[in-house]
Design a protein around this motif. Structure first.
Motif, PDB file in Angstrom:
ATOM      1  N   VAL A 212       6.017  10.016   2.334  1.00 18.39           N
ATOM      2  CA  VAL A 212       5.607   9.135   3.431  1.00 18.39           C
ATOM      3  C   VAL A 212       6.733   9.135   4.459  1.00 18.39           C
ATOM      4  O   VAL A 212       7.903   8.954   4.112  1.00 18.39           O
ATOM      5  CB  VAL A 212       5.354   7.700   2.932  1.00 18.39           C
ATOM      6  CG1 VAL A 212       5.039   6.774   4.111  1.00 18.39           C
ATOM      7  CG2 VAL A 212       4.224   7.676   1.909  1.00 18.39           C
ATOM      8  N   VAL A 213       6.387   9.332   5.713  1.00 18.96           N
ATOM      9  CA  VAL A 213       7.362   9.275   6.812  1.00 18.96           C
ATOM     10  C   VAL A 213       6.840   8.268   7.833  1.00 18.96           C
ATOM     11  O   VAL A 213       5.681   8.336   8.248  1.00 18.96           O
ATOM     12  CB  VAL A 213       7.555  10.647   7.481  1.00 18.96           C
ATOM     13  CG1 VAL A 213       8.555  10.538   8.634  1.00 18.96           C
ATOM     14  CG2 VAL A 213       8.023  11.675   6.469  1.00 18.96           C
ATOM     15  N   ALA A 214       7.683   7.315   8.222  1.00 17.67           N
ATOM     16  CA  ALA A 214       7.306   6.306   9.220  1.00 17.67           C
ATOM     17  C   ALA A 214       7.843   6.709  10.586  1.00 17.67           C
ATOM     18  O   ALA A 214       8.886   7.369  10.696  1.00 17.67           O
ATOM     19  CB  ALA A 214       7.856   4.942   8.829  1.00 17.67           C
TER      20      ALA A 214
ATOM     21  N   LYS B 228       0.830  -1.205   0.000  1.00 19.24           N
ATOM     22  CA  LYS B 228       0.000   0.000   0.000  1.00 19.24           C
ATOM     23  C   LYS B 228       0.866   1.258   0.000  1.00 19.24           C
ATOM     24  O   LYS B 228       0.635   2.199  -0.762  1.00 19.24           O
ATOM     25  CB  LYS B 228      -0.919   0.010   1.225  1.00 19.24           C
ATOM     26  CG  LYS B 228      -2.005  -1.036   1.221  1.00 19.24           C
ATOM     27  CD  LYS B 228      -3.133  -0.667   0.276  1.00 19.24           C
ATOM     28  CE  LYS B 228      -4.312  -1.605   0.445  1.00 19.24           C
ATOM     29  NZ  LYS B 228      -5.431  -1.285  -0.467  1.00 19.24           N
ATOM     30  N   LEU B 229       1.871   1.275   0.871  1.00 14.80           N
ATOM     31  CA  LEU B 229       2.698   2.472   1.014  1.00 14.80           C
ATOM     32  C   LEU B 229       3.572   2.712  -0.209  1.00 14.80           C
ATOM     33  O   LEU B 229       3.947   3.857  -0.503  1.00 14.80           O
ATOM     34  CB  LEU B 229       3.576   2.353   2.267  1.00 14.80           C
ATOM     35  CG  LEU B 229       2.840   2.200   3.596  1.00 14.80           C
ATOM     36  CD1 LEU B 229       3.842   2.075   4.737  1.00 14.80           C
ATOM     37  CD2 LEU B 229       1.890   3.366   3.828  1.00 14.80           C
TER      38      LEU B 229
ATOM     39  N   LEU C 207      13.070  -0.052   0.283  1.00 12.83           N
ATOM     40  CA  LEU C 207      12.330   0.354  -0.913  1.00 12.83           C
ATOM     41  C   LEU C 207      12.362   1.860  -1.156  1.00 12.83           C
ATOM     42  O   LEU C 207      11.839   2.328  -2.164  1.00 12.83           O
ATOM     43  CB  LEU C 207      10.875  -0.116  -0.801  1.00 12.83           C
ATOM     44  CG  LEU C 207      10.662  -1.635  -0.846  1.00 12.83           C
ATOM     45  CD1 LEU C 207       9.238  -1.983  -0.442  1.00 12.83           C
ATOM     46  CD2 LEU C 207      10.973  -2.164  -2.247  1.00 12.83           C
ATOM     47  N   GLY C 208      12.956   2.594  -0.227  1.00 20.84           N
ATOM     48  CA  GLY C 208      13.037   4.040  -0.405  1.00 20.84           C
ATOM     49  C   GLY C 208      11.691   4.726  -0.306  1.00 20.84           C
ATOM     50  O   GLY C 208      11.484   5.796  -0.895  1.00 20.84           O
ATOM     51  N   ILE C 209      10.760   4.146   0.446  1.00 26.05           N
ATOM     52  CA  ILE C 209       9.431   4.744   0.574  1.00 26.05           C
ATOM     53  C   ILE C 209       9.500   6.058   1.334  1.00 26.05           C
ATOM     54  O   ILE C 209       8.793   7.018   1.007  1.00 26.05           O
ATOM     55  CB  ILE C 209       8.472   3.753   1.268  1.00 26.05           C
ATOM     56  CG1 ILE C 209       8.233   2.547   0.361  1.00 26.05           C
ATOM     57  CG2 ILE C 209       7.158   4.418   1.639  1.00 26.05           C
ATOM     58  CD1 ILE C 209       7.449   1.433   1.012  1.00 26.05           C
ATOM     59  N   GLY C 210      10.354   6.125   2.327  1.00 21.79           N
ATOM     60  CA  GLY C 210      10.500   7.344   3.106  1.00 21.79           C
ATOM     61  C   GLY C 210      11.386   7.103   4.302  1.00 21.79           C
ATOM     62  O   GLY C 210      11.780   5.960   4.581  1.00 21.79           O
ATOM     63  N   PRO C 211      11.699   8.158   5.046  1.00 26.50           N
ATOM     64  CA  PRO C 211      12.550   7.994   6.232  1.00 26.50           C
ATOM     65  C   PRO C 211      11.780   7.404   7.397  1.00 26.50           C
ATOM     66  O   PRO C 211      10.553   7.476   7.473  1.00 26.50           O
ATOM     67  CB  PRO C 211      12.984   9.437   6.536  1.00 26.50           C
ATOM     68  CG  PRO C 211      11.847  10.270   6.016  1.00 26.50           C
ATOM     69  CD  PRO C 211      11.341   9.569   4.793  1.00 26.50           C
ATOM     70  N   VAL C 212      12.540   6.786   8.313  1.00 28.60           N
ATOM     71  CA  VAL C 212      11.989   6.260   9.557  1.00 28.60           C
ATOM     72  C   VAL C 212      12.480   7.153  10.695  1.00 28.60           C
ATOM     73  O   VAL C 212      13.683   7.389  10.834  1.00 28.60           O
ATOM     74  CB  VAL C 212      12.420   4.802   9.805  1.00 28.60           C
ATOM     75  CG1 VAL C 212      11.909   4.313  11.159  1.00 28.60           C
ATOM     76  CG2 VAL C 212      11.911   3.897   8.683  1.00 28.60           C
ATOM     77  N   VAL C 213      11.554   7.633  11.498  1.00 31.36           N
ATOM     78  CA  VAL C 213      11.859   8.545  12.603  1.00 31.36           C
ATOM     79  C   VAL C 213      11.573   7.831  13.921  1.00 31.36           C
ATOM     80  O   VAL C 213      10.603   7.065  14.018  1.00 31.36           O
ATOM     81  CB  VAL C 213      10.994   9.818  12.508  1.00 31.36           C
ATOM     82  CG1 VAL C 213      11.199  10.710  13.727  1.00 31.36           C
ATOM     83  CG2 VAL C 213      11.308  10.585  11.238  1.00 31.36           C
TER      84      VAL C 213
END
Length: 255
Positions: free
Chosen positions: A136-138, A108-109, A158-164
């Motif tokens: 998208v940020v997780a 989905k993401l 997958l380079g979907i977004g950064p993880v914080v």
């Protein structure tokens, strides 16, 4: 009123409510629940969603994924279509208890808008549907475990977004629940080792390191602050400033 409701879970109960300023009492029928945790959880999610909406002036959506099982999959879809329609998305996987649906969540993401369906008299919808229109940020923490570890590793790979947030729990070697002793005892043993791109075999006993580390202190908890969520909002808005969200094109002029 607490003792008066003991033993009434699941049963209709009539309450008499007297207005504090005087006047005639009114009557209401309620059905008490035996566990208030689900109600508190949904209130927690609603509060954080409202916070993200307010801090981003309505530009960012918010989803919380409590586990990677059927309840978590259902929780995502309670608000997915509405939240991904905003310019960016914050995906909160803190406290994620794991399971087996991270592949579905990642699918989905990872969706990318490549088209638009513009029906007559209705607002356009993206193709594919339920696809993020912008960054998208997780958000993860030390209680994101098992498939909750894996989903963060996949988001990074997958380079979907950064993880914080903080380093995740670190337990991805799976077990079976197949072997029982004659006294009913369940015996398990590590069986399913997990290798992840960018992490190798190293998630077990270590976890997934965030791209941006933000620690929530006891003072933050006591004051009701959420610095991890604040940083996720900041990163998403900064990404939007560089790469605006995808929007539906105007219809062509009639010839």
């Amino acid at each position: 009123p607490g003792p008066l409701l003991v033993g009434t879970a699941g049963k209709p109960v009539e309450l008499t409510i007297s207005p504090s300023g005087g006047g005639d009492p009114r009557h209401a029928v309620v059905i008490p629940v035996d566990d208030e945790e689900p109600l508190r959880y949904h209130a927690w999610v609603a509060d954080r969603r409202a916070y993200v909406h307010a801090r981003s002036e309505g530009r960012l959506g918010y989803l919380h994924v409590p586990d990677m099982q059927a309840p978590g999959w259902a929780q995502i879809h309670r608000d997915l279509r509405v939240e991904v329609a905003r310019e960016g998305l914050v995906v909160d996987v803190r406290e994620n208890r794991g399971g087996h649906t991270s592949q579905l969540v990642v699918e989905k993401l990872a969706r990318r808008v490549v088209g638009w369906d513009s029906p007559r008299g209705a607002r356009p919808s993206s193709y594919p549907m339920d696809a993020p229109r912008g960054p998208v940020v997780a958000v993860a923490n030390e209680f994101s475990g098992s498939d909750g570890d894996i989903v963060n590793a996949a988001i990074k790979a997958l380079g979907i977004g950064p993880v914080v947030g903080t380093r995740t729990w670190g337990g991805v070697v799976g077990i079976d629940s197949r072997y029982h002793l004659v006294d009913g005892t369940l015996v398990t043993q590590p069986k399913y080792a997990f290798w992840l791109e960018g992490q190798g075999w190293g998630v077990e006993n270590h976890g997934v390191d965030p791209d941006v580390e933000v620690v929530t202190t006891p003072d933050d908890y006591a004051a009701g602050r959420d610095p991890q969520l604040d940083e996720a909002i900041r990163l998403a808005l900064a990404a939007l400033a560089e790469n605006p969200a995808k929007t539906a094109p105007a219809l062509p002029e009639a010839e």
